[in-house]
Design a protein around this motif. Sequence first.
Motif, PDB file in Angstrom:
ATOM      1  N   LEU A  71      59.981  27.930  42.516  1.00 51.10           N
ATOM      2  CA  LEU A  71      59.571  26.693  41.835  1.00 51.10           C
ATOM      3  C   LEU A  71      58.486  25.965  42.628  1.00 51.10           C
ATOM      4  N   LEU A  72      58.721  25.841  43.932  1.00 53.87           N
ATOM      5  CA  LEU A  72      57.754  25.141  44.788  1.00 53.87           C
ATOM      6  C   LEU A  72      56.457  25.929  44.891  1.00 53.87           C
ATOM      7  N   VAL A  73      56.588  27.239  45.104  1.00 50.44           N
ATOM      8  CA  VAL A  73      55.380  28.063  45.260  1.00 50.44           C
ATOM      9  C   VAL A  73      54.551  28.002  43.979  1.00 50.44           C
ATOM     10  N   TYR A  94      66.361  14.272  30.097  1.00 52.22           N
ATOM     11  CA  TYR A  94      65.256  13.325  30.188  1.00 52.22           C
ATOM     12  C   TYR A  94      63.951  14.017  29.805  1.00 52.22           C
ATOM     13  N   ARG A  95      63.291  13.540  28.787  1.00 50.11           N
ATOM     14  CA  ARG A  95      62.051  14.177  28.341  1.00 50.11           C
ATOM     15  C   ARG A  95      60.890  13.186  28.381  1.00 50.11           C
ATOM     16  N   GLY A  96      60.971  12.259  29.280  1.00 43.78           N
ATOM     17  CA  GLY A  96      59.973  11.189  29.345  1.00 43.78           C
ATOM     18  C   GLY A  96      58.743  11.554  30.149  1.00 43.78           C
ATOM     19  N   ARG A  97      58.394  10.681  31.065  1.00 43.23           N
ATOM     20  CA  ARG A  97      57.114  10.795  31.772  1.00 43.23           C
ATOM     21  C   ARG A  97      56.966  12.142  32.491  1.00 43.23           C
ATOM     22  N   SER A 154      57.184  23.414  30.757  1.00 44.53           N
ATOM     23  CA  SER A 154      58.277  24.197  30.173  1.00 44.53           C
ATOM     24  C   SER A 154      58.774  25.250  31.170  1.00 44.53           C
ATOM     25  N   VAL A 155      57.851  25.739  32.023  1.00 49.38           N
ATOM     26  CA  VAL A 155      58.272  26.682  33.068  1.00 49.38           C
ATOM     27  C   VAL A 155      59.201  25.967  34.050  1.00 49.38           C
ATOM     28  N   LEU A 156      58.795  24.764  34.463  1.00 48.07           N
ATOM     29  CA  LEU A 156      59.629  24.007  35.397  1.00 48.07           C
ATOM     30  C   LEU A 156      60.998  23.726  34.782  1.00 48.07           C
ATOM     31  N   ASP A 157      60.996  23.325  33.500  1.00 46.64           N
ATOM     32  CA  ASP A 157      62.273  23.027  32.838  1.00 46.64           C
ATOM     33  C   ASP A 157      63.170  24.252  32.820  1.00 46.64           C
ATOM     34  N   SER A 158      62.526  25.397  32.543  1.00 43.96           N
ATOM     35  CA  SER A 158      63.304  26.629  32.461  1.00 43.96           C
ATOM     36  C   SER A 158      63.882  27.007  33.826  1.00 43.96           C
ATOM     37  N   ILE A 159      63.029  26.973  34.865  1.00 41.26           N
ATOM     38  CA  ILE A 159      63.530  27.288  36.214  1.00 41.26           C
ATOM     39  C   ILE A 159      64.585  26.260  36.611  1.00 41.26           C
ATOM     40  N   GLY A 160      64.296  24.987  36.272  1.00 39.18           N
ATOM     41  CA  GLY A 160      65.229  23.916  36.615  1.00 39.18           C
ATOM     42  C   GLY A 160      66.595  24.131  35.992  1.00 39.18           C
ATOM     43  N   LYS A 161      66.593  24.649  34.756  1.00 36.36           N
ATOM     44  CA  LYS A 161      67.860  24.889  34.073  1.00 36.36           C
ATOM     45  C   LYS A 161      68.681  25.949  34.819  1.00 36.36           C
ATOM     46  N   LYS A 171      57.708  16.225  37.008  1.00 31.65           N
ATOM     47  CA  LYS A 171      57.152  17.210  37.955  1.00 31.65           C
ATOM     48  C   LYS A 171      57.500  16.820  39.390  1.00 31.65           C
ATOM     49  N   THR A 172      57.321  15.519  39.671  1.00 29.56           N
ATOM     50  CA  THR A 172      57.624  15.059  41.029  1.00 29.56           C
ATOM     51  C   THR A 172      59.095  15.305  41.358  1.00 29.56           C
ATOM     52  N   LEU A 173      59.958  15.004  40.384  1.00 31.54           N
ATOM     53  CA  LEU A 173      61.395  15.193  40.626  1.00 31.54           C
ATOM     54  C   LEU A 173      61.723  16.655  40.888  1.00 31.54           C
ATOM     55  N   TYR A 174      61.102  17.557  40.101  1.00 30.83           N
ATOM     56  CA  TYR A 174      61.351  18.985  40.324  1.00 30.83           C
ATOM     57  C   TYR A 174      60.930  19.388  41.739  1.00 30.83           C
ATOM     58  N   PHE A 175      59.778  18.865  42.166  1.00 34.45           N
ATOM     59  CA  PHE A 175      59.278  19.209  43.491  1.00 34.45           C
ATOM     60  C   PHE A 175      60.258  18.726  44.564  1.00 34.45           C
TER      61      PHE A 175
END
Lengths: 399, 154
Positions: free
Chosen positions: A223-225, A312-315, A240-247, A320-324
Amino acid sequence: MEPQHYKDLYDILAHAQGYIFPNEIDLQWGILIVVYPFITGLVAGAFILASLERVFKVTILKATYQIALLTALSFLLVATLPLISHLSQPQRAYEIMITPHSSSAMAIFGFVYLWYLMVVLLLEIWFDYRHSMVLWSQEKKGVMKWVYKILCLGVTDISPRTLSWDKKLGYIITIIGIPSAFILHGYVGFIFGSIKANPWWSTPLMPIIFLFSAMVSGISLVLLVYMVISRIRKIAIDLSVLDSIGKYLFFVLILDFTLEGLDQIHRIYEANESFEILKLLVSGKLYLTLFVSQGLIGTIIPLITLAFLQFYRGRIKLRKTLYFIVGMLVLVGVYSMRWNVVIGGQLFSKSFSGFTSFKVGLIGLDGTLMAAFWLILPFGILAFLLWLLPPWKMAPEED
Amino acid sequence: MKFYLPPQISRLAIAFAVFITLFLVARHFLVPETFGQYGHYRGASLDDNAMPVIHFSGQQACLDCHQDIEDLKLQGPHKGIHCETCHGPGQAHVVSGEAKDIFKPSGREFCGNCHSSNAAKKKETIHQVNMSTKNPGKNCTECHNPHQPWKVKK
């Protein structure tokens, strides 16, 4: 005794609390042995994420497929180096490979490692990149032309029939690869879990716990890379990639948390003769790394954040920052978990009546700088591999 | 249907064969010659371990010739003290049989190593003398038989 001996003795006794055996004063396994399962875990985790895309046809993860494979390769190439640099006689490291014994877990690990490197990872990458490498060998000039020719092993056939075989074989390798990745990291857990003299390590759950924490850390790393590479290439990060990895990260993290919790609950309920000393260990010397770093920072906060990100589907920028941040926190948490296992298991006396202490050095072969070097080196290798085999310049797939 | 072997498979098979051959060749040269001679270890390591020069012969070697001395020693508190405790390493003497190859302790200081008075030593277990006042200038063995020191020469 000489005055110097008294001085040394007092220095040593200052490290110990309560009653400990003489050979427990110094820790045999230092920070490099913490780094080793951490790196191996990243390999297994990154590979399993890549396999998800391939086997379960998660098309949304296609963007991270090659990145995950190359990340796994970069870290796998470095995985054994912390172990080797930890040896007093590193020039003898090859000996366990040439005269292995089936009773030696480390010797067999050498072959598990080789199998994973040669038969799984390199082959999967090779089949995946062969078409592109042939094209690159035709386009490029000078040295690079020859580099790609050698990398193709001279097979320049890119007829549809051969290409379909690349796909088929790559798929088979992935299928073989998933259990192999499980074995690779399960084995690292086994090496600790099978030490019956150490109650902090000796549990049959250890390989499974190691495996799930490996998946958690590998997924976070990819995710980070992926985010960093997109930033460097100045292309938009696909949310959508981040959401998928996040899931996936969320689900695996829940499993990991449950398993580790199960291990501890079992320990607490069983409360056998080692329990008192382990209670002192976790509430004392491991308090910060276990409860704060591994538990709160590495598990609870990421779990809450990931749960929040599920609906959460907002900002976009915030997400992105939260995923990072979650990715970073999970890596810190898993590193702490390795620390708690490796260092924690050596801090208490097997007499169950005392503790020694551990202070990690900065320089030297067993110091922080060395460990940092082995953790940074894979990123250098990854940068090189991404330059040599850029996923974004691959030949388009023909379906 | 005609059998079809994809070209990449045959090339990979060659690559793997080369790799495995290289490993086996390297293994052939890297495995020590005496490996497996007795078990799963290098046989020559036994010779390595036997290489260090032996200095101490052990009590039994002394008794082969000097049983008479041992009989004297056995009668008193020195019975638990082995010959080489006072005479030093004796292997050279065992081999040559010559008196020059064994240390023969003499002098007050040598006995004083154990018998000089020290408040930390138990009086009941070890005989202690004040070295500065007890017959100064004389050698202990002038009056005491070194192998039966509890007896004073007449």
